[in-house]
Design an enzyme around this catalytic site. Structure first.
Site, PDB file in Angstrom:
ATOM      1  N   TYR A  51      85.516 -24.086 -88.536  1.00 23.19           N
ATOM      2  CA  TYR A  51      84.315 -24.944 -88.613  1.00 23.19           C
ATOM      3  C   TYR A  51      83.118 -24.137 -89.127  1.00 23.19           C
ATOM      4  O   TYR A  51      82.059 -24.689 -89.373  1.00 23.19           O
ATOM      5  CB  TYR A  51      83.961 -25.552 -87.246  1.00 23.19           C
ATOM      6  CG  TYR A  51      85.026 -26.406 -86.620  1.00 23.19           C
ATOM      7  CD1 TYR A  51      86.166 -26.778 -87.328  1.00 23.19           C
ATOM      8  CD2 TYR A  51      84.912 -26.863 -85.305  1.00 23.19           C
ATOM      9  CE1 TYR A  51      87.150 -27.549 -86.745  1.00 23.19           C
ATOM     10  CE2 TYR A  51      85.883 -27.642 -84.718  1.00 23.19           C
ATOM     11  CZ  TYR A  51      87.012 -27.978 -85.435  1.00 23.19           C
ATOM     12  OH  TYR A  51      87.986 -28.747 -84.852  1.00 23.19           O
ATOM     13  N   HIS A 113      94.928 -23.360 -83.462  1.00 25.56           N
ATOM     14  CA  HIS A 113      94.387 -24.576 -84.090  1.00 25.56           C
ATOM     15  C   HIS A 113      95.483 -25.536 -84.571  1.00 25.56           C
ATOM     16  O   HIS A 113      95.440 -26.728 -84.300  1.00 25.56           O
ATOM     17  CB  HIS A 113      93.472 -24.172 -85.255  1.00 25.56           C
ATOM     18  CG  HIS A 113      92.459 -25.213 -85.623  1.00 25.56           C
ATOM     19  ND1 HIS A 113      91.244 -24.910 -86.168  1.00 25.56           N
ATOM     20  CD2 HIS A 113      92.476 -26.567 -85.528  1.00 25.56           C
ATOM     21  CE1 HIS A 113      90.557 -26.025 -86.384  1.00 25.56           C
ATOM     22  NE2 HIS A 113      91.293 -27.046 -86.012  1.00 25.56           N
TER      23      HIS A 113
HETATM   24  P1  NAP Z   1      84.629 -38.393 -83.754  1.00 28.71           P
HETATM   25  O1  NAP Z   1      84.039 -37.609 -82.653  1.00 28.71           O
HETATM   26  O2  NAP Z   1      85.702 -39.372 -83.458  1.00 28.71           O
HETATM   27  O3  NAP Z   1      83.517 -39.166 -84.566  1.00 28.71           O
HETATM   28  C1  NAP Z   1      82.349 -38.525 -85.008  1.00 28.71           C
HETATM   29  C2  NAP Z   1      81.525 -39.548 -85.823  1.00 28.71           C
HETATM   30  O4  NAP Z   1      81.113 -40.603 -84.938  1.00 28.71           O
HETATM   31  C3  NAP Z   1      80.283 -38.930 -86.391  1.00 28.71           C
HETATM   32  O5  NAP Z   1      80.095 -39.527 -87.673  1.00 28.71           O
HETATM   33  C4  NAP Z   1      79.182 -39.362 -85.437  1.00 28.71           C
HETATM   34  O6  NAP Z   1      77.952 -39.486 -86.127  1.00 28.71           O
HETATM   35  C5  NAP Z   1      79.683 -40.713 -84.986  1.00 28.71           C
HETATM   36  N1  NAP Z   1      79.255 -41.082 -83.622  1.00 28.71           N
HETATM   37  C6  NAP Z   1      79.272 -40.296 -82.519  1.00 28.71           C
HETATM   38  N2  NAP Z   1      78.803 -40.956 -81.453  1.00 28.71           N
HETATM   39  C7  NAP Z   1      78.489 -42.200 -81.878  1.00 28.71           C
HETATM   40  C8  NAP Z   1      77.958 -43.355 -81.252  1.00 28.71           C
HETATM   41  N3  NAP Z   1      77.651 -43.361 -79.947  1.00 28.71           N
HETATM   42  N4  NAP Z   1      77.759 -44.475 -82.013  1.00 28.71           N
HETATM   43  C9  NAP Z   1      78.051 -44.475 -83.321  1.00 28.71           C
HETATM   44  N5  NAP Z   1      78.569 -43.414 -83.978  1.00 28.71           N
HETATM   45  C10 NAP Z   1      78.777 -42.287 -83.270  1.00 28.71           C
HETATM   46  O7  NAP Z   1      85.246 -37.425 -84.897  1.00 28.71           O
HETATM   47  P2  NAP Z   1      85.409 -35.867 -85.138  1.00 28.71           P
HETATM   48  O8  NAP Z   1      84.131 -35.168 -85.277  1.00 28.71           O
HETATM   49  O9  NAP Z   1      86.422 -35.758 -86.224  1.00 28.71           O
HETATM   50  O10 NAP Z   1      86.145 -35.350 -83.795  1.00 28.71           O
HETATM   51  C11 NAP Z   1      85.454 -34.803 -82.705  1.00 28.71           C
HETATM   52  C12 NAP Z   1      85.705 -33.315 -82.600  1.00 28.71           C
HETATM   53  O11 NAP Z   1      87.092 -33.036 -82.455  1.00 28.71           O
HETATM   54  C13 NAP Z   1      85.320 -32.507 -83.846  1.00 28.71           C
HETATM   55  O12 NAP Z   1      83.918 -32.393 -83.978  1.00 28.71           O
HETATM   56  C14 NAP Z   1      86.045 -31.232 -83.563  1.00 28.71           C
HETATM   57  O13 NAP Z   1      85.328 -30.458 -82.611  1.00 28.71           O
HETATM   58  C15 NAP Z   1      87.352 -31.739 -82.977  1.00 28.71           C
HETATM   59  N6  NAP Z   1      88.467 -31.852 -83.964  1.00 28.71           N
HETATM   60  C16 NAP Z   1      89.565 -31.045 -83.770  1.00 28.71           C
HETATM   61  C17 NAP Z   1      90.647 -31.120 -84.643  1.00 28.71           C
HETATM   62  C18 NAP Z   1      91.834 -30.237 -84.421  1.00 28.71           C
HETATM   63  O14 NAP Z   1      92.706 -30.140 -85.309  1.00 28.71           O
HETATM   64  N7  NAP Z   1      91.944 -29.585 -83.283  1.00 28.71           N
HETATM   65  C19 NAP Z   1      90.633 -32.017 -85.738  1.00 28.71           C
HETATM   66  C20 NAP Z   1      89.507 -32.849 -85.888  1.00 28.71           C
HETATM   67  C21 NAP Z   1      88.445 -32.756 -84.993  1.00 28.71           C
HETATM   68  P3  NAP Z   1      76.580 -38.775 -85.624  1.00 28.71           P
HETATM   69  O15 NAP Z   1      76.823 -37.305 -85.547  1.00 28.71           O
HETATM   70  O16 NAP Z   1      75.600 -39.152 -86.673  1.00 28.71           O
HETATM   71  O17 NAP Z   1      76.267 -39.388 -84.280  1.00 28.71           O
END
Ligand code: NAP
Length: 281
Positions: A51, A113
């Site tokens: 990241y 990861h």
């Molecule tokens: P997510 O958390 O499912 O969605 C994030 C999106 O939702 C962002 O665009 C955010 O925008 C929006 N959002 C958040 N809260 C909201 C709300 N209350 N209302 C409306 N929209 C909202 O997706 P993600 O970032 O892919 O996943 C979360 C975390 O999982 C990542 O940040 C990372 O740390 C981890 N991850 C790990 C892996 C892995 O392989 N281990 C893969 C993918 C992700 P705003 O920021 O503008 O609020």
């Protein structure tokens, strides 16, 4: 400020039932967003070498101590070892580099990861992580994107069960079989992309109806669903208001039928990340 409850991991660590995803939180704005989350009650931060924001995470942790009075020991800093650093010695070096970039004295939760089966070194990597935990550079050790067969291999070969498996999990992909395996073996599930990256999930009729029945937002209904499945969601939000909304899911309870109705949205993985074939270096 809501208090986020904790559960106990298989190594005795108190682990939050909800944390902050930090993908794309970078630079000064990213640090500000993380500090805001900590001031809004978040205690679990999810980062990764890939990241490119470990420096920002470390800075947020130090600022939280100085500005908010939230001590280092109250926070769980997660980072993840990339595929290119698999192997015993490379893992040792990668952990030290992460600690240096974070500017902290330890990693609280260290995850592999992706298994990267074509590299063929996740077992060796796991053995190094166990040594890192024994040496104190790492608090808890776990994995991400591992299948039940891969988890079984780690457990059988080392006798050490990962504390956590962080996997793609949202209402379109509830991971029923893998969660059952985790339950059986005392592995905590963590949900990545718990909001399905704000796709059409939040406008699904069933989610909206259940949210309305509880007087909460669709996002809160989905995050509560994760909590009741026994998985720790790590929603990413850069916005302090949305962070507060996302963490405020511990004052209502879905019925079993509502949980099942949300799980009924199942349709499979959204981004093709099958751990048996997906490679990420
Ligand atoms: P997510 O958390 O499912 O969605 C994030 C999106 O939702 C962002 O665009 C955010 O925008 C929006 N959002 C958040 N809260 C909201 C709300 N209350 N209302 C409306 N929209 C909202 O997706 P993600 O970032 O892919 O996943 C979360 C975390 O999982 C990542 O940040 C990372 O740390 C981890 N991850 C790990 C892996 C892995 O392989 N281990 C893969 C993918 C992700 P705003 O920021 O503008 O609020």
């Amino acid at each position: 400020m809501p208090t986020i409850p904790t559960v106990t991991l298989n190594d005795g660590t108190a682990f939050p039932e909800l944390g902050l995803g930090t993908y794309n939180l970078r630079d000064a704005q990213g640090v500000d967003a993380m500090v805001a989350a900590i001031s809004n009650g978040y205690r679990l931060l999810d980062s990764a070498v890939n990241y490119k924001n470990e420096r920002e995470v470390g800075e947020a942790v130090r600022r939280a101590d100085g500005e908010l009075g939230v001590g280092r020991d109250e926070l769980i800093v997660t980072t993840k070892i990339p595929g290119r650093d698999h192997g015993y010695d490379a893992t040792m070096g990668s952990a030290e580099a992460s600690v240096a970039t974070l500017g902290l004295e330890r990693i609280d939760l260290y995850l592999i990861h992706w298994p990267n089966p074509s590299v063929g070194k996740y077992l060796e990597t796991w053995q190094a992580m166990i040594a890192l935990r024994e040496g104190g550079l790492v608090g808890s050790v776990g994995v991400s994107n591992f299948t039940d067969a891969m988890l079984t291999e780690l457990i059988d070969e080392t006798g050490v069960t990962p504390a956590v498996n962080q996997v793609e999990l949202h209402p379109y992909f509830p991971q029923n079989e893998l969660r059952a395996f985790h339950r059986e073996h005392g592995i905590r599930t963590e949900s990545w992309s718990p909001l399905a990256r704000r796709t059409e999930l939040l406008s699904e009729q069933v989610v909206g109806d259940i949210a309305a029945a509880h007087g909460v937002t669709p996002t809160q209904a989905v995050l509560r669903w994760h909590v009741q499945l026994g998985s720790t969601p790590i929603p990413k939000s850069a916005d302090p208001e949305r962070q507060i909304e996302n963490a405020d899911v511990f004052g209502f309870e879905l019925t079993d039928d509502e949980v099942a109705a949300i799980s009924g949205l199942e349709r499979g993985r959204l981004w093709g990340g099958d751990p048996n074939s997906h490679e990420e270096m």
